[in-house]
Structures are given as C-alpha cells and as structure tokens.
Design a protein around this motif. Sequence first.
Motif, PDB file in Angstrom:
ATOM      1  N   THR A 109       0.840  -1.201   0.000  1.00  0.00           N
ATOM      2  CA  THR A 109       0.000   0.000   0.000  1.00  0.00           C
ATOM      3  C   THR A 109       0.869   1.244   0.000  1.00  0.00           C
ATOM      4  O   THR A 109       1.700   1.433   0.894  1.00  0.00           O
ATOM      5  CB  THR A 109      -0.919   0.029   1.235  1.00  0.00           C
ATOM      6  N   LYS A 132       0.770   5.135   0.399  1.00  0.00           N
ATOM      7  CA  LYS A 132      -0.107   6.183   0.929  1.00  0.00           C
ATOM      8  C   LYS A 132       0.424   7.558   0.543  1.00  0.00           C
ATOM      9  O   LYS A 132       1.603   7.858   0.730  1.00  0.00           O
ATOM     10  CB  LYS A 132      -0.226   6.064   2.449  1.00  0.00           C
ATOM     11  N   ARG A 165      -0.474  11.839   0.672  1.00  0.00           N
ATOM     12  CA  ARG A 165      -1.242  12.917   1.295  1.00  0.00           C
ATOM     13  C   ARG A 165      -2.181  13.516   0.267  1.00  0.00           C
ATOM     14  O   ARG A 165      -1.929  13.469  -0.930  1.00  0.00           O
ATOM     15  CB  ARG A 165      -0.266  13.973   1.816  1.00  0.00           C
ATOM     16  N   HIS A 204      -7.440   6.780  -7.973  1.00  0.00           N
ATOM     17  CA  HIS A 204      -8.217   7.470  -6.945  1.00  0.00           C
ATOM     18  C   HIS A 204      -8.693   8.815  -7.489  1.00  0.00           C
ATOM     19  O   HIS A 204      -7.982   9.479  -8.250  1.00  0.00           O
ATOM     20  CB  HIS A 204      -7.384   7.719  -5.685  1.00  0.00           C
ATOM     21  N   TRP A 251      -5.579  10.851   3.592  1.00  0.00           N
ATOM     22  CA  TRP A 251      -4.578  10.028   2.935  1.00  0.00           C
ATOM     23  C   TRP A 251      -5.250   9.141   1.903  1.00  0.00           C
ATOM     24  O   TRP A 251      -6.296   8.548   2.174  1.00  0.00           O
ATOM     25  CB  TRP A 251      -3.849   9.149   3.941  1.00  0.00           C
ATOM     26  N   TYR A 252      -4.626   9.033   0.742  1.00  0.00           N
ATOM     27  CA  TYR A 252      -5.114   8.132  -0.301  1.00  0.00           C
ATOM     28  C   TYR A 252      -4.202   6.914  -0.345  1.00  0.00           C
ATOM     29  O   TYR A 252      -2.977   7.043  -0.453  1.00  0.00           O
ATOM     30  CB  TYR A 252      -5.135   8.831  -1.668  1.00  0.00           C
ATOM     31  N   SER A 253      -4.807   5.726  -0.264  1.00  0.00           N
ATOM     32  CA  SER A 253      -4.048   4.476  -0.246  1.00  0.00           C
ATOM     33  C   SER A 253      -4.141   3.798  -1.600  1.00  0.00           C
ATOM     34  O   SER A 253      -5.220   3.348  -2.007  1.00  0.00           O
ATOM     35  CB  SER A 253      -4.589   3.546   0.851  1.00  0.00           C
ATOM     36  N   TYR A 254      -3.013   3.728  -2.287  1.00  0.00           N
ATOM     37  CA  TYR A 254      -2.946   3.058  -3.577  1.00  0.00           C
ATOM     38  C   TYR A 254      -2.483   1.622  -3.372  1.00  0.00           C
ATOM     39  O   TYR A 254      -1.419   1.386  -2.794  1.00  0.00           O
ATOM     40  CB  TYR A 254      -1.971   3.781  -4.517  1.00  0.00           C
ATOM     41  N   PRO A 282       5.003  10.710   1.794  1.00  0.00           N
ATOM     42  CA  PRO A 282       4.459   9.449   1.267  1.00  0.00           C
ATOM     43  C   PRO A 282       5.147   8.249   1.913  1.00  0.00           C
ATOM     44  O   PRO A 282       6.319   8.311   2.288  1.00  0.00           O
ATOM     45  CB  PRO A 282       4.776   9.527  -0.230  1.00  0.00           C
TER      46      PRO A 282
END
Length: 223
Positions: free
Chosen positions: A25, A27, A29, A81, A94-97, A152
């Motif tokens: 994962t 992450k 910002r 996202h 936070w965006y989790s890719y 990140p």
Amino acid sequence: AMRAVMRFPELDLDGIVPSNITSATLKMRDVMCYSSVLQIDCYGYGGTLPTGSFTTSNMTWSGINSEVQYYESSGRYRSSHYVSYNNGLSTSFWYSYNILPIVREWAQGTNAGTLAQKDQAVVFKSTDSHEQGSVSQYVCFGSFEVNGDLKPNLTITYLDTPISITLNHYSATILAGETLQLTATTTPSGLTVSWDSLPDYVATVSTSGLVTGIRTGTVTITA
C-alpha cells in the motif's frame, strides 16, 4: 495535467518470493490546493526501460507517456483514486494506492525484462481526458514536507515462511485405467496447488490431483 515519478531505489526485495507478498500500500497525502476533483492513476514504471537506464533524461513528459502506454496496451495493473483537497473533509486525508501486483513484479525482478533495483518506481498521472482538456487545475499531490509524518510511505507485508508442499504419496504403482488420489499439504496452508504429469501419455493428473493410468511406463507427477 499531472505526471510524476516516485522511485524506490533503496527498497530491497531480494530473497522474497513474489507470491509471499500479501499487500503493498502506497499512501499519499491529499491534494493540498483547490477543492476540484482530479483522477490520479498510479502505474508501475520500468516496463520499457533497459536495465540500469533510469536517469533524469528518461523522466521526460514523453518518456513517462511511453511507460503509461506500455502498461495500458499490455493490460497491466494500475490503481486509481479521485482526489481533492482533504477529499472534501474538514481534516487532512490520505489516499491508499494498492500496488501489490507492481511490487510483486519488482520482487520477481522483471517488468518487460530484468528490472534493476534502482529502477523500481511508479508513475502518477492524471487522466488523458484531463490532460487533453482546456480547464486548468492547480494541485500539489503528496506531502508538503520532505521529512516528517506527512511524507508518502509504502508499506509491504509478506510471509517470511518458505513455501513447502508435502504429498500423501511419493511413489506408487497403478495399472492402466486405475486412479490414485494425490493430496498436497502446503505451508503456509491453503495455497493453490497446480498439477502436471510428464509424460502425460503414461498417466494424467487432474486439477484436483487425481492420477489416471493410461499405459505402461514411468511418469513424474509434479505439484
């Protein structure tokens, strides 16, 4: 439009079995600017680069585009996202890719060919429709801190237990037309097992491990 490369030259996956990696994962910002929504896709990088050729000169607008086209044309994995300032919330977000398939490729050491450790990277890119549009958006995707809690981060989880398979039979004799059920016990438990017989004109094996004798001879069953 947005295109950015994030490299992981110090990430050492040597000795880790790709299938043992259970999660990866990345992450990021939230977008630290306007509230407008922007789709940002994450691709693996290095698919068309020769080993060791990751230099600043490679990281051009057109160079990144060739990497993205390679991933899209080959149907390879990407994570997406829709992002905006604080994701519409009153607090930071936070965006989790999920980049598990990409990290497994790194552990395998291949994309299109051999991938050097220093070539491990991902590409963040806005959509083609946004790049080709006429509306400008001013964004800063990722942390505004080089150091600190907002930078990140990539978290990788993997099994450090080696995979092993134990069979209920290691040798057996059956006649033509007879069957023998093989059972495989895996460590860790619950792993998918595939079967193969060579030569298959002596005996065949089904996807469930059922061996059927066909003619006289010696056959090797592999799980």
